[in-house]
Write a protein that holds these residues in place. Structure first.
Motif, short mmCIF file in Angstrom:
data_model
loop_
_atom_site.label_atom_id
_atom_site.label_comp_id
_atom_site.label_asym_id
_atom_site.label_seq_id
_atom_site.Cartn_x
_atom_site.Cartn_y
_atom_site.Cartn_z
N PHE A 200 0.84 -1.35 0.08
CA PHE A 200 0.01 -0.15 -0.01
C PHE A 200 0.80 1.20 0.03
CE2 PHE A 200 -4.00 -1.72 2.00
CZ PHE A 200 -4.34 -2.42 0.89
N ALA A 201 1.87 1.35 0.88
CA ALA A 201 2.63 2.53 1.11
C ALA A 201 3.48 2.86 -0.23
CB ALA A 201 3.59 2.35 2.11
N LEU A 202 4.05 1.66 -0.86
CA LEU A 202 4.90 2.13 -1.92
C LEU A 202 4.19 2.34 -3.27
CD1 LEU A 202 7.39 -1.17 -1.90
CD2 LEU A 202 8.11 1.31 -1.36
N LEU A 203 2.84 1.68 -3.18
CA LEU A 203 1.94 2.53 -4.66
C LEU A 203 1.55 3.62 -4.13
CD1 LEU A 203 0.39 1.71 -7.18
CD2 LEU A 203 -1.59 0.86 -5.71
N GLN A 204 1.23 4.22 -2.80
CA GLN A 204 0.72 5.37 -2.61
C GLN A 204 1.85 6.47 -2.92
OE1 GLN A 204 -0.75 4.40 1.20
NE2 GLN A 204 -2.91 4.36 0.48
N ALA A 205 3.16 6.12 -2.65
CA ALA A 205 4.24 7.05 -2.48
C ALA A 205 4.68 7.24 -4.08
CB ALA A 205 5.69 6.43 -1.93
N GLY A 206 4.41 6.42 -4.87
CA GLY A 206 4.71 6.35 -6.29
C GLY A 206 3.55 7.41 -6.90
N LEU A 207 2.34 7.22 -6.64
CA LEU A 207 1.40 8.09 -7.06
C LEU A 207 1.60 9.50 -6.68
CD1 LEU A 207 -1.81 5.66 -6.70
CD2 LEU A 207 -0.52 6.47 -8.70
N PHE A 208 1.87 9.67 -5.40
CA PHE A 208 2.07 11.14 -4.90
C PHE A 208 3.28 11.70 -5.47
CE2 PHE A 208 -0.45 10.02 -0.99
CZ PHE A 208 -1.20 11.02 -1.10
N LYS A 209 4.43 10.76 -5.71
CA LYS A 209 5.46 11.45 -6.44
C LYS A 209 5.03 11.99 -7.95
CE LYS A 209 9.72 10.13 -8.66
NZ LYS A 209 10.79 9.19 -9.01
N HIS A 210 4.16 11.41 -8.69
CA HIS A 210 4.00 11.82 -9.87
C HIS A 210 2.53 12.79 -10.18
CE1 HIS A 210 6.76 9.13 -12.25
NE2 HIS A 210 6.60 8.38 -11.28
N LEU A 211 1.69 12.66 -9.19
CA LEU A 211 0.45 13.44 -9.22
C LEU A 211 0.57 14.35 -8.12
CD1 LEU A 211 -2.07 10.59 -9.66
CD2 LEU A 211 -1.01 12.12 -11.48
N GLY A 212 1.34 14.51 -7.10
CA GLY A 212 1.48 15.24 -5.75
C GLY A 212 0.19 15.21 -5.07
N ILE A 213 -0.47 16.38 -4.71
CA ILE A 213 -1.74 16.30 -3.72
C ILE A 213 -2.75 15.72 -4.60
CG2 ILE A 213 -2.59 18.52 -4.45
CD1 ILE A 213 -1.98 16.96 -0.90
N ARG A 214 -2.67 15.92 -5.99
CA ARG A 214 -3.87 15.44 -6.83
C ARG A 214 -4.13 14.08 -6.68
NH1 ARG A 214 -1.61 17.99 -12.12
NH2 ARG A 214 0.23 17.09 -11.37
N ALA A 215 -2.89 12.98 -6.17
CA ALA A 215 -3.10 11.73 -5.93
C ALA A 215 -4.27 11.51 -5.06
CB ALA A 215 -1.92 11.25 -5.48
#
Length: 319
Positions: A200-215
């Protein structure tokens, strides 16, 4: 005027989608061929199976076959009849809502036949029914909050370390809360919790990296949607919700896997699911630029001096 209309329509659309994906699941719940089994002499077995309905599917089987079906989670409950008594068998590793429904239906069958009913399975506490889905939700929320704060605080490096540390800490929180509520985990179950938290944490971190707060537009809605679906018995769900949402939500795999391991069961598919999610998160974290800090407002610093970037300032410098 135009902005007012657009924002109002957007709010209505979001409300409609959330209602459709969350409350709609519960509002359309209706039993459909809930699998149960009965072990009984031929006359009684024939009478019970003949009374089956589209909502409940009851089949007559041998004692050995019934216990195998129950262990394999292919039925939600078994009624073993030996007149004038009947024994109700349930599998605690099965969805608790399904076992409650099975208990109600099979108890009614026993009472209708005038049999004295006894319980052949250990009682399951409210905490044991709650913990698997609760732990899954807490692991998701912990990783999501960590990712949001990393963006808001403009973290530059060590995002994977932040995600992994959060996964370990939140898994520890889940184990501690479960122990407080009277539920203990085996070493295998704790390892499974860690695997779920890390994925969960790795997938979320990857999304936040590319989308920022929009994730949060994806992760937040997914959190609201998935637990409402994962906690339901699949045979009670509307076929559309079952196919479109229940069939793939990771909350279902985490809750079912943990529940199985709590009662000395085993998991296989679940390891592949969360291994794939972790791999996807690693790929996202390794892709793209790593040097740019995250900005909560979506603005990226390109490193250009403000004065040098102004046409007027450039002309004055040239002159």
């Amino acid at each position: 005027m135009r902005t007012a209309l657009v924002t109002a329509v957007a709010g209505a659309v979001v409300a409609f989608l959330l209602g459709l994906l969350t409350f709609g699941v519960q509002a359309t719940v209706h039993p459909h061929e809930v699998p149960l089994a009965v072990v009984a002499p031929p006359p009684l077995a024939d009478r019970v199976t003949a009374a089956a309905s589209p909502e409940v599917g009851v089949r007559a089987v041998s004692a050995d076959e019934a216990r195998t079906l129950l262990a394999d989670k292919e039925v939600y409950g078994v009624l073993e009849v030996s007149p004038p008594r009947a024994t109700l068998l349930l599998n605690p590793a099965v969805n608790p809502s399904g076992t409650q429904l099975a208990q109600q239906v099979l108890t009614g069958i026993a009472q209708g036949a005038g049999l004295e009913l006894t319980a052949g399975s250990p009682a399951v506490s409210a905490a044991e029914r709650t913990v698997p889905l609760a732990a899954s939700a807490l692991l998701w929320v912990g990783g999501m909050v960590t990712g949001v704060l990393f963006v808001v605080l403009k973290g530059r490096r060590f995002r994977p370390l932040s995600a992994l540390t959060a996964a370990v800490l939140v898994a520890g929180v889940c184990v501690a809360l479960a122990a407080w509520w009277g539920v203990t985990f085996s070493v295998t179950a704790i390892g499974f919790l860690l695997a779920v938290g890390v994925s969960f944490a790795l997938l979320q971190a990857g999304l936040f990296k590319h989308l920022g707060i929009r994730a949060m537009a994806v992760l937040g809605v997914f959190y609201l949607m998935a637990p409402a679906v994962a906690g339901q018995v699949p045979e009670l769900l509307n076929p559309v919700y079952r196919a479109v949402l229940w069939s793939w939500t990771p909350f279902r795999f985490s809750a079912e896997g943990l529940r199985s391991l709590m009662y000395d069961g085993s998991v296989s598919t679940e390891w592949w699911v969360f291994g794939g999610m972790a791999l996807a998160g690693v790929v996202l974290l390794l892709a793209g630029e790593k040097a740019q800090p995250d900005r909560a407002d979506g603005v990226v610093d390109v490193g250009v001096d403000e004065a040098d970037g102004l046409p007027g300032a450039e002309r004055e410098h040239t002159a």
